[in-house]
Motif scaffolding. Structure first.
Motif, PDB file in Angstrom:
ATOM      1  N   HIS A 156      38.380  81.701 -19.919  1.00  0.00           N
ATOM      2  CA  HIS A 156      38.911  81.489 -18.575  1.00  0.00           C
ATOM      3  C   HIS A 156      40.427  81.652 -18.523  1.00  0.00           C
ATOM      4  CE1 HIS A 156      35.312  79.284 -16.529  1.00  0.00           C
ATOM      5  NE2 HIS A 156      35.246  80.587 -16.446  1.00  0.00           N
ATOM      6  N   GLU A 157      41.092  81.535 -19.673  1.00  0.00           N
ATOM      7  CA  GLU A 157      42.528  81.795 -19.695  1.00  0.00           C
ATOM      8  C   GLU A 157      42.806  83.275 -19.443  1.00  0.00           C
ATOM      9  OE1 GLU A 157      44.470  80.387 -23.170  1.00  0.00           O
ATOM     10  OE2 GLU A 157      43.935  78.281 -22.838  1.00  0.00           O
ATOM     11  N   LEU A 158      41.888  84.131 -19.888  1.00  0.00           N
ATOM     12  CA  LEU A 158      42.046  85.575 -19.693  1.00  0.00           C
ATOM     13  C   LEU A 158      41.419  86.042 -18.389  1.00  0.00           C
ATOM     14  CD1 LEU A 158      41.124  86.711 -23.325  1.00  0.00           C
ATOM     15  CD2 LEU A 158      43.410  86.452 -22.345  1.00  0.00           C
ATOM     16  N   SER A 159      40.265  85.445 -18.040  1.00  0.00           N
ATOM     17  CA  SER A 159      39.532  85.828 -16.824  1.00  0.00           C
ATOM     18  C   SER A 159      39.122  84.556 -16.087  1.00  0.00           C
ATOM     19  CB  SER A 159      38.299  86.661 -17.184  1.00  0.00           C
ATOM     20  OG  SER A 159      38.651  87.810 -17.932  1.00  0.00           O
ATOM     21  N   PRO A 160      39.999  83.995 -15.255  1.00  0.00           N
ATOM     22  CA  PRO A 160      39.729  82.711 -14.592  1.00  0.00           C
ATOM     23  C   PRO A 160      38.453  82.701 -13.747  1.00  0.00           C
ATOM     24  CG  PRO A 160      42.036  83.318 -14.377  1.00  0.00           C
ATOM     25  CD  PRO A 160      41.338  84.510 -14.948  1.00  0.00           C
ATOM     26  N   GLY A 161      38.076  83.834 -13.181  1.00  0.00           N
ATOM     27  CA  GLY A 161      36.913  83.870 -12.302  1.00  0.00           C
ATOM     28  C   GLY A 161      35.609  84.222 -12.992  1.00  0.00           C
ATOM     29  N   LEU A 162      35.616  84.281 -14.328  1.00  0.00           N
ATOM     30  CA  LEU A 162      34.421  84.684 -15.068  1.00  0.00           C
ATOM     31  C   LEU A 162      33.278  83.693 -14.838  1.00  0.00           C
ATOM     32  CD1 LEU A 162      33.302  86.752 -17.121  1.00  0.00           C
ATOM     33  CD2 LEU A 162      34.090  85.226 -18.937  1.00  0.00           C
ATOM     34  N   ARG A 163      32.098  84.202 -14.498  1.00  0.00           N
ATOM     35  CA  ARG A 163      30.934  83.348 -14.255  1.00  0.00           C
ATOM     36  C   ARG A 163      30.331  82.887 -15.580  1.00  0.00           C
ATOM     37  NH1 ARG A 163      28.466  84.656  -8.858  1.00  0.00           N
ATOM     38  NH2 ARG A 163      29.832  86.185  -7.869  1.00  0.00           N
ATOM     39  N   VAL A 164      29.833  81.639 -15.586  1.00  0.00           N
ATOM     40  CA  VAL A 164      29.310  81.042 -16.819  1.00  0.00           C
ATOM     41  C   VAL A 164      28.005  80.313 -16.532  1.00  0.00           C
ATOM     42  CG1 VAL A 164      29.726  79.373 -18.657  1.00  0.00           C
ATOM     43  CG2 VAL A 164      31.624  80.748 -17.774  1.00  0.00           C
ATOM     44  N   LEU A 165      27.061  80.416 -17.456  1.00  0.00           N
ATOM     45  CA  LEU A 165      25.825  79.619 -17.421  1.00  0.00           C
ATOM     46  C   LEU A 165      25.677  78.975 -18.795  1.00  0.00           C
ATOM     47  CD1 LEU A 165      23.139  78.633 -16.256  1.00  0.00           C
ATOM     48  CD2 LEU A 165      22.143  80.862 -16.874  1.00  0.00           C
ATOM     49  N   PHE A 166      25.804  77.638 -18.840  1.00  0.00           N
ATOM     50  CA  PHE A 166      25.633  76.911 -20.096  1.00  0.00           C
ATOM     51  C   PHE A 166      24.150  76.641 -20.332  1.00  0.00           C
ATOM     52  CE2 PHE A 166      29.982  75.624 -18.907  1.00  0.00           C
ATOM     53  CZ  PHE A 166      30.652  75.871 -20.097  1.00  0.00           C
ATOM     54  N   MET A 167      23.762  76.538 -21.614  1.00  0.00           N
ATOM     55  CA  MET A 167      22.388  76.143 -21.945  1.00  0.00           C
ATOM     56  C   MET A 167      22.433  75.213 -23.153  1.00  0.00           C
ATOM     57  SD  MET A 167      20.867  79.701 -23.535  1.00  0.00           S
ATOM     58  CE  MET A 167      21.850  80.736 -24.632  1.00  0.00           C
ATOM     59  N   SER A 168      21.458  74.298 -23.200  1.00  0.00           N
ATOM     60  CA  SER A 168      21.413  73.346 -24.312  1.00  0.00           C
ATOM     61  C   SER A 168      20.066  72.651 -24.342  1.00  0.00           C
ATOM     62  CB  SER A 168      22.524  72.303 -24.158  1.00  0.00           C
ATOM     63  OG  SER A 168      22.445  71.333 -25.192  1.00  0.00           O
ATOM     64  N   GLY A 169      19.740  72.114 -25.509  1.00  0.00           N
ATOM     65  CA  GLY A 169      18.536  71.313 -25.650  1.00  0.00           C
ATOM     66  C   GLY A 169      18.759  69.873 -25.235  1.00  0.00           C
ATOM     67  N   TYR A 170      20.027  69.509 -24.971  1.00  0.00           N
ATOM     68  CA  TYR A 170      20.341  68.162 -24.520  1.00  0.00           C
ATOM     69  C   TYR A 170      20.275  68.095 -22.995  1.00  0.00           C
ATOM     70  CZ  TYR A 170      22.167  67.524 -29.245  1.00  0.00           C
ATOM     71  OH  TYR A 170      22.292  67.459 -30.615  1.00  0.00           O
ATOM     72  N   PRO A 171      19.960  66.937 -22.434  1.00  0.00           N
ATOM     73  CA  PRO A 171      19.936  66.805 -20.972  1.00  0.00           C
ATOM     74  C   PRO A 171      21.323  67.057 -20.384  1.00  0.00           C
ATOM     75  CG  PRO A 171      18.848  64.929 -22.025  1.00  0.00           C
ATOM     76  CD  PRO A 171      19.540  65.700 -23.113  1.00  0.00           C
ATOM     77  N   ARG A 172      21.338  67.551 -19.164  1.00  0.00           N
ATOM     78  CA  ARG A 172      22.599  67.879 -18.512  1.00  0.00           C
ATOM     79  C   ARG A 172      23.561  66.694 -18.488  1.00  0.00           C
ATOM     80  NH1 ARG A 172      24.262  71.553 -14.398  1.00  0.00           N
ATOM     81  NH2 ARG A 172      26.264  70.833 -13.595  1.00  0.00           N
TER      82      ARG A 172
END
Length: 207
Positions: A156-172
């Protein structure tokens, strides 16, 4: 341990889906495959129950079962805009090779261009070679060397508007304890339909 279990359950669920599709109209193995899917769903409930028990939190298996059965709603709200087409480029970052391979296969089948990395540090090098090309970063949260949140901060320091989707086995709520943090999130284990729906939503694609 629960995180690794959810990675394995993701592999079981998605491979079973592929087998169900390949069976098609032939019911020869349909009953056995259906039994595997039901067992996988029950195991997912148990994994979440273990996590809740470790945190001394109340747990309702019926609610979790309903959420596992429910498909994500289409993103057709007033704020939805037509986003990038299915030719969008996704940077997939996941340290579990089997999960990464299955996610890549699903996304590629849907027409996405997929770049991949096994941890955040490698992902930064991949991103540096594709500046301006990446539409979405789909990243696991807990990884060796550099985790998903650290990776996203760097990107995000290079591309502030970059879209992100996090994933994990832990609850949100464990990954993002601050309820004001509404970062897009994909809970493992996930299905093919859930993965595509969450990716589409993160990209702003109306389905």
């Amino acid at each position: 341990m629960a995180h690794e279990l959810n990675n394995l359950l993701t592999v079981i669920q998605i491979n079973t889906e592929f087998l169900v599709e390949s069976v098609g109209a032939s019911p020869e193995n349909a009953e056995e495959l259906d039994e595997i899917q039901r067992a996988s769903r029950r195991a997912s409930i148990l994994a979440r129950q273990l996590l809740a028990s470790a945190r001394l939190e109340p747990f309702d298996p019926a609610i979790v079962d309903a959420s596992l059965r429910k498909q994500p709603a289409d993103n057709t709200g007033a704020g939805a805009e037509k986003g990038p087409s299915l030719s969008a480029t996704i940077l997939l970052v996941e340290d579990e090779a089997a999960v990464r391979g299955l996610a890549r296969k699903i996304l590629a089948q849907k027409g996405y261009r997929v770049l991949e990395a096994s941890d955040g540090a490698i992902a930064l090098r991949v991103a540096a070679g594709h500046v301006g090309e990446i539409d979405l970063v789909l990243t696991d949260v807990a990884m060796p060397v550099l985790g998903g949140r650290g990776l996203v901060e760097e990107l995000h320091e290079l591309s502030p508007g970059l879209r992100v989707l996090f994933m994990s086995g832990y609850p949100r709520e464990e990954v993002f304890p601050d309820k004001r943090d509404q970062a897009p999130y994909l809970q493992k284990p996930f299905t093919t339909e859930t993965l595509i729906a969450e990716v589409s939503s993160a990209l702003g694609i109306v389905r």
